[in-house]
Structures are given as structure tokens and as C-alpha cells.
Design a protein around this motif. Sequence first.
Motif, PDB file in Angstrom:
ATOM      1  N   VAL A  24       0.841  -1.198   0.000  1.00 52.25           N
ATOM      2  CA  VAL A  24       0.000   0.000   0.000  1.00 52.25           C
ATOM      3  C   VAL A  24       0.877   1.249   0.000  1.00 52.25           C
ATOM      4  O   VAL A  24       0.667   2.180  -0.784  1.00 52.25           O
ATOM      5  N   VAL A  25       1.864   1.263   0.878  1.00 50.80           N
ATOM      6  CA  VAL A  25       2.758   2.414   0.977  1.00 50.80           C
ATOM      7  C   VAL A  25       3.593   2.565  -0.293  1.00 50.80           C
ATOM      8  O   VAL A  25       3.688   3.658  -0.871  1.00 50.80           O
ATOM      9  N   ALA A  26       4.175   1.463  -0.753  1.00 46.11           N
ATOM     10  CA  ALA A  26       5.062   1.520  -1.919  1.00 46.11           C
ATOM     11  C   ALA A  26       4.329   1.997  -3.176  1.00 46.11           C
ATOM     12  O   ALA A  26       4.821   2.867  -3.904  1.00 46.11           O
ATOM     13  N   TYR A  27       3.169   1.442  -3.435  1.00 47.71           N
ATOM     14  CA  TYR A  27       2.441   1.819  -4.653  1.00 47.71           C
ATOM     15  C   TYR A  27       1.802   3.194  -4.536  1.00 47.71           C
ATOM     16  O   TYR A  27       1.649   3.897  -5.538  1.00 47.71           O
ATOM     17  N   SER A  28       1.436   3.602  -3.340  1.00 45.14           N
ATOM     18  CA  SER A  28       0.916   4.954  -3.163  1.00 45.14           C
ATOM     19  C   SER A  28       1.986   5.979  -3.528  1.00 45.14           C
ATOM     20  O   SER A  28       1.713   6.962  -4.235  1.00 45.14           O
ATOM     21  N   LYS A  29       3.205   5.746  -3.054  1.00 51.17           N
ATOM     22  CA  LYS A  29       4.307   6.650  -3.383  1.00 51.17           C
ATOM     23  C   LYS A  29       4.624   6.597  -4.873  1.00 51.17           C
ATOM     24  O   LYS A  29       4.881   7.626  -5.505  1.00 51.17           O
ATOM     25  N   LYS A  30       4.578   5.394  -5.441  1.00 51.61           N
ATOM     26  CA  LYS A  30       4.858   5.222  -6.864  1.00 51.61           C
ATOM     27  C   LYS A  30       3.855   5.974  -7.726  1.00 51.61           C
ATOM     28  O   LYS A  30       4.193   6.505  -8.785  1.00 51.61           O
TER      29      LYS A  30
END
Length: 211
Positions: A24-30
Motif C-alpha cells: 500500500v505504501v510503496a504503490y501509493s508513493k509510486k
Amino acid sequence: MGLKIDLHVHTCYSHDAVTTLKQVVAYSKKRGLDGVAVTDHNTVEGALKLKTRDIIVVPGIEVSTLNGHLLGLNVTVPIPAKLGIEETIHLIHEAGGIAVAPHPTTFYKSPPSRRVSSYDAVEVMNASSIPFPVFTYLSKRFAAGLGLPQTGGSDSHYAPEIGAAYTVVEADPEVDEIVCAIKKGAAYPMGHGIPLSIRLERTALKLKRKF
């Protein structure tokens, strides 16, 4: 420039989703998001366990009512399933949250009752709805008819779907401020439908895990 927040994200704490909290965190930032609302089916466990300073996390839930699904945003306590929708809205408000009608015109996604007028906002962009342009148009008409604020979210159940649709919120980066701004209508939906290639990836992953 407002905050970009995907207001409808499911994690592995939903029975039908595969996204981990780290994803969730990684793709939100991406995807260039400022935050997400974690809205798992009938549980706030995922929302409470996602601890990070990298993005804003709006705790939430998607409740299965007797009259369809309902999003509760800024909710940190469990909301019982299988209650009437008016009672569920009341419980969401008691918990300090706002009630958002998700995918109100997408007939195959357990839309909430359209006869209720006590929603705080309407999700008019749901990236997982097919055909996306048709249901977005119909949902915007529904929201306009009630005079309610409009939101957008991916309804993601697979990490690469996060951020396909989102809401731009004119607020300070605090959960209470964000929810207040949505209720006041200081927000608008943006985005597109989930691409077919990503939908196929999700289906293949689910089949692989099943067999």
C-alpha cells in the motif's frame, strides 16, 4: 494544489484482496499519492495496523449492510455488518466518521440503497467499475441529484490498481481536516478505470494462489 488521496483501498485484511500493507505504501508513493483510505470489508484491522510516516492513512471500513455496501471514513472501531443502512450511517457518525456511498450505480458491486439521503458524500469514480465512463456518468448524476460531495477511489484489491482513481482534497494533511473538507465539498474526483492488463494480472494471481 490539494492532497491526492485514494479513498477506497483494500488490503489482505479483506477476504478478497491480496495487497500487503507494505505494498500500500510503496504503490501509493509510486503513483504520486499523498495518502489512502484503507477500507477493508467489515474490519478496521488493516487500517489500524498500517503505521507509516510516508503517506497519510485515513482509517476506514467498507461495511456490508442489509441495503448494500457503505464506506466509513475516519473510523477506527468495528462497525457491525448486516444492519440497516440508516443504522450503519448512524454508527459511523457516532464513531466520528463520515458515510460515503460507494459505486452507487454499479449494479454488480452491491451498491448501497439509492433511497437514502443521509450520506455525507458519494463515490462517483470507482476505478474497478466496468464500463468506467458509463458508471462514472451515472454516479455523478446521482450525487448531483442529492447535492452531495463527490469522491473517487480505486477500489483496489491488488497493489498495482492503487491510485487509478483518487480524490483531490483541499485540506491540511491531517485526517480530521481531510474528512471535514470532503464533507464540505472541498474535494473532487480524478482518474481512470483500472487497465485491462492489470485486471488480468490480478485474476491470474488469484487463480495461482487458489490452485
